[in-house]
Enzyme design. Sequence first.
Site, PDB file in Angstrom:
ATOM      1  N   ASP A 151      26.393  41.658  11.218  1.00  0.00           N
ATOM      2  CA  ASP A 151      26.852  43.068  11.685  1.00  0.00           C
ATOM      3  C   ASP A 151      27.471  43.691  10.363  1.00  0.00           C
ATOM      4  OD1 ASP A 151      27.184  45.620  12.913  1.00  0.00           O
ATOM      5  OD2 ASP A 151      28.764  45.148  14.050  1.00  0.00           O
ATOM      6  N   TYR A 152      27.138  43.328   9.127  1.00  0.00           N
ATOM      7  CA  TYR A 152      27.765  44.119   8.003  1.00  0.00           C
ATOM      8  C   TYR A 152      27.376  45.342   8.138  1.00  0.00           C
ATOM      9  CZ  TYR A 152      29.622  39.774   5.821  1.00  0.00           C
ATOM     10  OH  TYR A 152      30.377  38.723   5.578  1.00  0.00           O
ATOM     11  N   GLU A 153      28.316  46.202   7.543  1.00  0.00           N
ATOM     12  CA  GLU A 153      28.002  47.732   7.625  1.00  0.00           C
ATOM     13  C   GLU A 153      28.218  48.458   6.159  1.00  0.00           C
ATOM     14  OE1 GLU A 153      29.549  49.747  11.146  1.00  0.00           O
ATOM     15  OE2 GLU A 153      28.862  48.162  12.536  1.00  0.00           O
ATOM     16  N   HIS A 154      28.950  47.687   5.497  1.00  0.00           N
ATOM     17  CA  HIS A 154      29.297  48.248   4.027  1.00  0.00           C
ATOM     18  C   HIS A 154      29.040  47.241   3.048  1.00  0.00           C
ATOM     19  CE1 HIS A 154      31.570  51.337   6.295  1.00  0.00           C
ATOM     20  NE2 HIS A 154      31.929  50.441   6.938  1.00  0.00           N
TER      21      HIS A 154
END
Length: 303
Positions: A151-154
């Site tokens: 769930d990496y978002e950056h």
Amino acid sequence: MEFTKLFITLCTLQALFVIPSIQAAQASSDLFREYIGAEFNGVKFSDVPINPNVEFHFILAFAIDYTTSSPSPTNGKFNIFWDTDNLGPSQVSSIKSAHPNVKVALSLGGDSVGDGSAYFNPSSVDSWVSNAVSSLTDIIQHYNLDGIDIDYEHFNADPDTFAECIGQLITTLKNNGIISFASIAPYDDDQVQSHYMALWRSYGHLIDYVNFQFYAYDQGTTVSQFMKYFETQRSNYNGGKILASFATDGSGGLSPDDGFFTACNTLKSRQELSGIFIWSADDSMSRGFRYEKQSQALLANPH
């Protein structure tokens, strides 16, 4: 001789019509997943209603490759950032013993850490993968977990680097027998999608579920809009098990009160519903977990 030819022809025609229906039937699922632990509000596994007729995944949020004292990147050395007081190893063992249909995973990354964003920030592919395999193996075995969610978002790395790091991590953990499943949690943002679709192109065969964050779409999403979004993501992650999703924190997307379950019933009737996930148990606690019960009832219903 003519009778034999006719019999073979009829069998061939029957196979042509039967096989697609079998494949379509395999698309629908009774999988329910829920994130838990990110908000440190005391929610416990045992608080959440669990329908015995679904496959149930708790997803601990989050493990992050940052330090816990003064948050900064650690190049794949993961630490725990969820509520361990209420969601520790003994609680994992207890909920899995009490409910044979429950598995527990951990999610990597998330949106933020401390007062800032949680960035994917590897020094190199090899060093990040080595550190990640080592640190996550320790956590997964200590907690007796079953899988991981990405769930990496950056990102402070290009899509290909992300694809290689995460793809090699999943490959190694699966080959070592540390995890039995892996999922990804993208949403509709150009940078986010470029990274996850690069991962999907190279390693999609190792990714069991796509926890697409449909609640990241605008608030007030309609049923027809949701159905279009769902079809778009089925195309983007072709062949993947795309889960429908909503949030119980009042954020965006198609809400459960405005047609989410109507959309899911339509997808289920088309045999396109691979499951449902919710963000998050922490937010649902004050609401009595009403939507968790409704989601699981829909999935458990054979019709």
